[in-house]
Design a protein around this motif. Structure first.
Motif, PDB file in Angstrom:
ATOM      1  N   GLN A   1       0.832  -1.205   0.000  1.00 23.94           N
ATOM      2  CA  GLN A   1       0.000   0.000   0.000  1.00 23.94           C
ATOM      3  C   GLN A   1       0.866   1.256   0.000  1.00 23.94           C
ATOM      4  N   VAL A   2       1.976   1.221   0.741  1.00 20.28           N
ATOM      5  CA  VAL A   2       2.873   2.383   0.764  1.00 20.28           C
ATOM      6  C   VAL A   2       3.595   2.514  -0.580  1.00 20.28           C
ATOM      7  N   ASP A   3       3.903   1.384  -1.191  1.00 20.47           N
ATOM      8  CA  ASP A   3       4.563   1.424  -2.501  1.00 20.47           C
ATOM      9  C   ASP A   3       3.737   2.195  -3.526  1.00 20.47           C
ATOM     10  N   THR A   4       2.412   2.062  -3.461  1.00 15.59           N
ATOM     11  CA  THR A   4       1.577   2.797  -4.421  1.00 15.59           C
ATOM     12  C   THR A   4       1.711   4.303  -4.231  1.00 15.59           C
ATOM     13  N   VAL A   5       1.975   4.720  -2.990  1.00 12.47           N
ATOM     14  CA  VAL A   5       2.197   6.145  -2.720  1.00 12.47           C
ATOM     15  C   VAL A   5       3.534   6.572  -3.336  1.00 12.47           C
ATOM     16  N   VAL A   6       4.560   5.781  -3.092  1.00 11.94           N
ATOM     17  CA  VAL A   6       5.892   6.093  -3.610  1.00 11.94           C
ATOM     18  C   VAL A   6       5.881   6.132  -5.142  1.00 11.94           C
ATOM     19  N   ASP A   7       5.151   5.194  -5.740  1.00 13.99           N
ATOM     20  CA  ASP A   7       5.121   5.081  -7.199  1.00 13.99           C
ATOM     21  C   ASP A   7       4.091   6.012  -7.850  1.00 13.99           C
ATOM     22  N   GLN A   8       3.450   6.830  -7.023  1.00 14.17           N
ATOM     23  CA  GLN A   8       2.429   7.770  -7.510  1.00 14.17           C
ATOM     24  C   GLN A   8       1.287   7.052  -8.227  1.00 14.17           C
ATOM     25  N   GLN A   9       0.953   5.862  -7.702  1.00 16.53           N
ATOM     26  CA  GLN A   9      -0.174   5.077  -8.224  1.00 16.53           C
ATOM     27  C   GLN A   9      -1.289   4.968  -7.175  1.00 16.53           C
ATOM     28  N   GLN A  10      -1.289   5.902  -6.252  1.00 17.19           N
ATOM     29  CA  GLN A  10      -2.140   5.817  -5.072  1.00 17.19           C
ATOM     30  C   GLN A  10      -3.621   5.983  -5.418  1.00 17.19           C
ATOM     31  N   THR A  11      -4.454   5.045  -4.976  1.00 24.05           N
ATOM     32  CA  THR A  11      -5.902   5.163  -5.145  1.00 24.05           C
ATOM     33  C   THR A  11      -6.625   5.319  -3.813  1.00 24.05           C
TER      34      THR A  11
ATOM     35  N   GLN B   1      -0.797   1.024  13.376  1.00 26.63           N
ATOM     36  CA  GLN B   1      -1.082   2.058  12.392  1.00 26.63           C
ATOM     37  C   GLN B   1       0.231   2.577  11.802  1.00 26.63           C
ATOM     38  N   TRP B   2       0.240   2.730  10.491  1.00 26.89           N
ATOM     39  CA  TRP B   2       1.373   3.323   9.792  1.00 26.89           C
ATOM     40  C   TRP B   2       0.919   4.636   9.166  1.00 26.89           C
ATOM     41  N   ASP B   3       1.559   5.708   9.522  1.00 30.78           N
ATOM     42  CA  ASP B   3       1.311   7.016   8.908  1.00 30.78           C
ATOM     43  C   ASP B   3       2.436   7.322   7.932  1.00 30.78           C
ATOM     44  N   ILE B   4       2.090   7.777   6.743  1.00 33.21           N
ATOM     45  CA  ILE B   4       3.063   8.017   5.676  1.00 33.21           C
ATOM     46  C   ILE B   4       3.096   9.506   5.332  1.00 33.21           C
ATOM     47  N   TYR B   5       4.302  10.038   5.215  1.00 29.39           N
ATOM     48  CA  TYR B   5       4.509  11.460   4.945  1.00 29.39           C
ATOM     49  C   TYR B   5       5.444  11.621   3.747  1.00 29.39           C
ATOM     50  N   GLN B   6       5.243  12.693   2.982  1.00 26.29           N
ATOM     51  CA  GLN B   6       6.152  13.018   1.885  1.00 26.29           C
ATOM     52  C   GLN B   6       6.444  14.516   1.875  1.00 26.29           C
ATOM     53  N   ASN B   7       7.611  14.860   1.272  1.00 23.69           N
ATOM     54  CA  ASN B   7       7.934  16.271   1.067  1.00 23.69           C
ATOM     55  C   ASN B   7       7.938  16.581  -0.433  1.00 23.69           C
ATOM     56  N   ALA B   8       8.230  17.809  -0.760  1.00 21.69           N
ATOM     57  CA  ALA B   8       8.178  18.239  -2.166  1.00 21.69           C
ATOM     58  C   ALA B   8       9.191  17.505  -3.029  1.00 21.69           C
ATOM     59  N   GLN B   9      10.262  17.010  -2.436  1.00 22.03           N
ATOM     60  CA  GLN B   9      11.294  16.293  -3.183  1.00 22.03           C
ATOM     61  C   GLN B   9      10.929  14.815  -3.392  1.00 22.03           C
ATOM     62  N   GLY B  10       9.807  14.378  -2.813  1.00 21.93           N
ATOM     63  CA  GLY B  10       9.371  12.994  -2.994  1.00 21.93           C
ATOM     64  C   GLY B  10       9.922  12.016  -1.987  1.00 21.93           C
ATOM     65  N   THR B  11      10.635  12.512  -0.959  1.00 19.71           N
ATOM     66  CA  THR B  11      11.114  11.617   0.106  1.00 19.71           C
ATOM     67  C   THR B  11       9.917  11.121   0.912  1.00 19.71           C
TER      68      THR B  11
END
Length: 528
Positions: free
Chosen positions: A411-421, A476-486
């Protein structure tokens, strides 16, 4: 040899000693209010272990983009009419023989109130499909509503964004009533707080408390392979269309079930554990204040002094209807040890039924040291059968959770890969799911197996059921990103900021931080 627990409990050979956690372990697991344990074990009512106002701040430049949850169902009643009816039959015999102490006289009414509360559990409560034994209590319902409220408070911007954008909130459960109901009460609270979220929750079967709205495998709301993996069966779960991943999970489930039922080392361990002679001493400590000595001595001496959950018990429902619950006669009391152990079962479940059992207090029948003894027995059972087990078991108890663990990362991979639904994935299951998941993630510094030559006790292991899987236990896993995609990840276990396994410390975003670099963490867990 005394067989202390004939149905759901097994015994452990151990001394009653104080917990021996080190300072780090204590900081990882102890509630902030330092509430003393009542030794309810995995039936401990839920409480969040940390004030959300005390969480580590989000690193500068990052924002929440995703969250996911795996939760156990909330506090419940007894699963069926077993220990209560067996004890009631025993109590009636003692009453007939004038063998009750003044304290023992009170036990009859408490047993009757317990059976009535369980027979009517969930009666008239919206969201409970069929009232009766096995349902969530009002405490259990509030546990999940409270968790939903705190999720919205913790990640306000994420859920405001969800209400405005197309990404959905996926809800899944094992399909078992308690888990389905927990999911519905959780989502109902989300909707109650933020009505716009209703159209974002999928499947829609979780957006209504109506008993007509039932999630299923077909609508995507039930996933047994991820959330009921301990009891998969060929007939129910394996079809020609099963995926390779499902077949792998099924094979792990089959190996686990075979281990639990047939493993010689496990059977030998349980035989060893069942020989604890201290059980008789503890049983006398529990029963002597309730029954006269001559009656206690008769227990199990003949068929007349063997008791079971045979017969039935009837109550009048609020609408005037008579409702009768029949026992199966399979849960028997053949000794003082059995009787005391059954009393512990009622004591431990009562903590999560405070509203339904108002005026009933099983504390007076269960000295705290005796409760500790029985909790230690139960912890031994769960440690070997669901948790880290013994080293020679080759991790069969955690292999069944691999599919769920992989899905958490996927599920987190979809966020990283910008395939998030999905903006959130919310899963609801059971202790048998939470415990193997926590084991395979090696959490809380308490997931180490013991060599077969050792026997679990509160001295040589930090593993505690009340910490690993209380009622409504959750990861629970909370996922965060910054403008650089980290991408950063932070884990909460029972709503306390929790470290991943020590070997992953190199993945921490900063020293002493609970935030981890996700890609490094994934590498550490060797997820493909």
């Amino acid at each position: 040899m005394n067989i202390l627990f004939k149905s759901s409990m097994l015994c452990a050979s151990m001394l009653l000693v104080a917990c021996n956690n080190d300072d780090h372990q204590q900081s990882q697991t102890t509630p902030e209010n330092n509430t003393p344990s009542k030794y309810y074990q995995t039936k401990t009512p839920y409480q969040p272990l940390q004030d959300l106002k005390k969480y580590e701040p989000i690193p500068q430049g990052f924002q929440a983009v995703f969250t996911e949850l795996v939760a156990r169902h909330g506090s419940r009643g007894l699963s069926s009419i077993k220990y209560d009816l067996a004890l009631y039959n025993l109590w009636k015999q003692a009453k007939a023989e004038n063998a009750l102490t003044p304290l023992g006289e009170k036990l009859g009414a408490d047993l009757e109130n317990t059976m009535k509360a369980n027979i009517l559990l969930g009666y008239g409560v919206e969201g409970i499909r069929q009232f009766g034994y096995g349902n969530e209590s009002l405490t259990g319902i509030q546990e999940h509503r409270g968790m939903a409220d705190r999720l919205l408070q913790r990640l306000p911007e994420l859920f405001k964004t969800t209400a405005n954008k197309q990404t959905s909130i996926l809800v899944q459960s094992s399909g078992v009533d308690r888990a389905v109901d927990s999911a519905k009460f959780f989502t109902d609270e989300l909707i109650r707080q933020q009505p716009l979220l209703k159209n974002k929750i999928i499947p829609s079967s979780y957006t209504s408390l109506s008993s007509e709205s039932v999630p299923s495998i077909e609508d995507g709301g039930v996933d047994r392979f991820k959330l009921y993996f301990h009891k998969l069966t060929a007939d129910q779960d394996m079809t020609q269309s099963s995926s390779e991943q499902q077949k792998t999970i099924y094979d792990a489930s089959h190996a686990y079930q075979k281990f639990a039922e047939e493993n010689a080392d496990l059977a030998q361990k349980f035989n060893e554990l069942a020989s604890n002679m201290r059980a008789e001493q503890v049983a006398m400590q529990v029963l002597t204040p309730i029954f006269k000595p001559e009656f206690i001595q008769k227990l199990g001496s003949s068929e007349a002094y063997t008791f079971s959950n045979s017969g039935s018990y009837s109550v009048i429902a609020p609408n005037g209807e008579t409702i009768t619950e029949k026992g199966k006669g399979k849960n028997t009391i053949t000794s003082a040890v059995d009787a005391a152990a059954y009393l512990y079962e009622l004591y431990s479940i009562s903590g999560g039924m405070k509203t339904e059992l108002e005026g009933v207090d099983f504390d007076k029948y269960m000295p705290l040291e005796a409760a500790k003894f029985y909790a230690e027995f139960n912890d031994a059972n769960d440690f070997y059968e669901k948790g880290p087990s013994f080293t020679e078991s080759n991790q069969v108890t955690s292999a069944i959770a691999q599919g769920l663990k992989q899905d958490l990362f996927k599920q987190v991979d979809t966020v990283v890969d910008q395939q998030q639904t999905h903006r959130a994935v919310l899963r609801f299951a059971h202790a048998e799911i939470i415990i193997p998941l926590a084991t395979t993630l090696e959490l809380h510094n308490m997931m180490q197996p013991l060599p077969l030559r050792q026997t679990y006790n509160y001295t040589n292991s930090a593993w505690r059921g009340e910490l690993v899987s209380p009622m409504a236990a959750n990861l629970q896993w909370d996922i965060y990103q910054n403008a650089q995609g980290t991408t950063l990840i932070k884990m909460l276990y029972n709503e306390k900021e929790t470290l991943f396994k020590p070997s992953c410390n190199y993945a921490r975003y900063r020293a002493n931080s609970f935030y981890y670099d996700y890609l490094k963490l994934k590498q550490c867990y060797q997820i493909q």
